[in-house]
Design an enzyme around this catalytic site. Structure first.
Site, PDB file in Angstrom:
ATOM      1  N   TYR A 165      48.024  57.786  27.676  1.00  0.00           N
ATOM      2  CA  TYR A 165      48.832  59.042  28.093  1.00  0.00           C
ATOM      3  C   TYR A 165      50.241  59.144  27.884  1.00  0.00           C
ATOM      4  O   TYR A 165      50.924  58.248  27.913  1.00  0.00           O
ATOM      5  CB  TYR A 165      48.593  59.506  29.394  1.00  0.00           C
ATOM      6  CG  TYR A 165      47.190  59.737  29.872  1.00  0.00           C
ATOM      7  CD1 TYR A 165      46.323  60.897  29.288  1.00  0.00           C
ATOM      8  CD2 TYR A 165      46.430  59.181  31.080  1.00  0.00           C
ATOM      9  CE1 TYR A 165      45.227  61.224  29.636  1.00  0.00           C
ATOM     10  CE2 TYR A 165      45.249  59.541  31.186  1.00  0.00           C
ATOM     11  CZ  TYR A 165      44.447  60.541  30.708  1.00  0.00           C
ATOM     12  OH  TYR A 165      43.182  61.088  30.916  1.00  0.00           O
ATOM     13  N   LYS A 190      42.689  42.741  58.931  1.00  0.00           N
ATOM     14  CA  LYS A 190      42.958  44.275  58.765  1.00  0.00           C
ATOM     15  C   LYS A 190      42.799  44.635  57.406  1.00  0.00           C
ATOM     16  O   LYS A 190      42.892  43.691  56.666  1.00  0.00           O
ATOM     17  CB  LYS A 190      44.446  44.544  59.390  1.00  0.00           C
ATOM     18  CG  LYS A 190      45.697  43.935  58.627  1.00  0.00           C
ATOM     19  CD  LYS A 190      46.915  43.961  59.532  1.00  0.00           C
ATOM     20  CE  LYS A 190      47.879  43.179  58.830  1.00  0.00           C
ATOM     21  NZ  LYS A 190      49.133  43.267  59.793  1.00  0.00           N
TER      22      LYS A 190
HETATM   23  C1  PLP Z   1      49.704  42.161  59.667  1.00  0.00           C
HETATM   24  C2  PLP Z   1      50.115  41.217  60.811  1.00  0.00           C
HETATM   25  C3  PLP Z   1      50.048  39.690  61.005  1.00  0.00           C
HETATM   26  C4  PLP Z   1      49.560  38.950  59.762  1.00  0.00           C
HETATM   27  O1  PLP Z   1      50.710  38.443  59.206  1.00  0.00           O
HETATM   28  P1  PLP Z   1      50.748  37.733  57.788  1.00  0.00           P
HETATM   29  O2  PLP Z   1      52.099  37.458  57.200  1.00  0.00           O
HETATM   30  O3  PLP Z   1      49.731  38.216  56.889  1.00  0.00           O
HETATM   31  O4  PLP Z   1      50.277  36.376  58.435  1.00  0.00           O
HETATM   32  C5  PLP Z   1      50.286  39.150  62.308  1.00  0.00           C
HETATM   33  N1  PLP Z   1      50.855  40.037  63.312  1.00  0.00           N
HETATM   34  C6  PLP Z   1      50.862  41.213  63.420  1.00  0.00           C
HETATM   35  C7  PLP Z   1      51.296  42.008  64.641  1.00  0.00           C
HETATM   36  C8  PLP Z   1      50.707  41.749  61.973  1.00  0.00           C
HETATM   37  O5  PLP Z   1      50.814  43.426  61.975  1.00  0.00           O
END
Ligand code: PLP
Length: 370
Positions: free
Chosen positions: A264, A38
């Site tokens: 700034y 993701k």
């Molecule tokens: C993002 C996510 C993961 C991955 O978690 P990590 O700590 O990055 O390994 C796993 N399961 C769900 C439901 C997530 O939203």
């Protein structure tokens, strides 16, 4: 390694492979591996990463939103893709791209069943999420009877997996809470599977869960941050290699006299006789937020730390190079796997590696090292 001439995010596929193999070495041979890609594979490059992991025979992918899955399909990814956060507006995209939705409440379940029936689907694969304590998405344990009755009443969907998500897998002070989540998931999985009459896959662990709770690996694990080189603790990160390095160059050097200001709102005022500053071509629009300004964050030039001075601008930052021998055009490291990890830089400003790496914006050119 090619010479750096602009801001780039270098992505090292060998590091990714190392992390994948390291995490897999923690699993039983039969446990499936779902790679969480993701948010552009945590800011890396979802398409390149997914194609590479597909070649390494990863079992599953997960994305947060359907459009992320569509992009992977367009890049030629054929491995199953779980959409973690299904929204009804995305049902068409899900079906057209053979993505597998997470159904997490009665509304989305009923809407998806109606949709799948209308589209004459037969056993379209879905995943059911249970809430065991994170209180974010998911059915409750006492929804099982309702859920099973709904699923049994249609031929349009089939439950491929049941899953839940740990709230504090990285925090061993919360071990008792986590063990309760694991037990509660076991009970749910048993009751659901008995009632539905077949056995869906079970999965619960993210990266820290994989490392800290081997008893909760079940049939599959879901790793994100670990693949990209971070383990949520120094000891665990030591076994992993950050996949992304953010690098840039010095655009301009200024010599500032005592009393002059930089940037700034005149946020930095020089109190030394001479201050030398370097202007760098990246700013908050590239993902280096204002929290890194005013001495909190830093970059590395020829192995030496140069603190960010003044406010972070949209497209630039200025750093203090008074004691560093360097010139315009020289390479600057914001984070990498060797000198400064994204974890260290994130901590300098009170945030976490996840936020820093996922926030590197799409304006930054990705360079893939194979
Ligand atoms: C993002 C996510 C993961 C991955 O978690 P990590 O700590 O990055 O390994 C796993 N399961 C769900 C439901 C997530 O939203």
């Amino acid at each position: 390694m090619p010479e750096v001439q602009e801001t780039i995010l270098e992505i090292d596929l060998n590091a990714l492979k190392h992390n994948f193999e390291y995490l897999k070495s923690k699993l039983k041979p039969k446990t499936l591996f779902l790679a969480v890609v993701k948010a552009f594979a945590y800011g890396n490059d979802a398409q390149e990463i997914a194609k590479y992991l597909q070649d390494l025979e990863v079992d599953y992918f997960a994305v947060a939103y359907a459009n992320e899955g569509v992009a992977l399909r367009q890049a030629g990814v054929t491995t199953p893709i779980l959409v973690l956060h299904t929204l009804a507006v995305n049902f068409d995209a899900i079906l057209e791209n053979n993505l597998e939705p997470n159904l997490y409440n009665a509304k989305i379940l009923n809407e998806f069943i109606a949709f799948a029936e209308e589209k004459n689907q037969n056993e379209y694969l879905v995943h059911i999420k249970f809430n065991t304590g994170l209180n974010r998405l998911g059915f409750w344990e006492n929804d099982i009877d309702y859920l099973v009755s709904k699923v049994k009443a249609t031929k349009a969907i089939k439950v491929k997996s049941l899953f839940s998500h740990l709230a504090a897998s990285e925090d061993l002070n919360e071990k008792e809470f986590t063990l309760n989540q694991i037990n509660s998931f076991k009970t749910i999985a048993e009751n659901f599977s008995k009632a539905i009459g077949y056995q869906p896959l079970l999965h619960m662990c993210n990266t820290s869960g994989v490392l800290n709770y081997p008893e909760a690996h079940f049939d599959m694990v879901r790793c994100g941050i670990g693949l990209y080189g971070f383990g949520n603790s120094e000891i665990q990160s030591a076994n992993l290699k950050p996949s992304a390095s953010l690098k840039t160059v010095i655009s301009q050097i200024h010599h500032i006299e005592k009393g002059e200001s930089v940037g700034y709102n005149r946020a930095y005022k020089s109190d030394r006789l001479f201050t030398k500053t370097a202007t760098l071509p990246l700013g908050h629009a590239d993902g280096i937020g204002r929290i890194y300004g005013n001495g909190k964050g830093f970059v590395t030039i020829h192995g030496k730390k140069a603190p960010i001075i003044g406010n972070v601008c949209m497209d630039m930052i200025m750093v203090n190079i008074t004691d560093i021998d360097c010139k315009e055009g020289d390479e600057v490291i914001i984070f990498d796997g060797k000198i400064t990890s994204a974890e260290t830089l994130a901590e300098s400003a009170g945030t976490i590696s996840y936020e820093l790496i996922t926030g590197i914006s799409q304006r930054v050119k990705r360079v893939i090292l194979k």
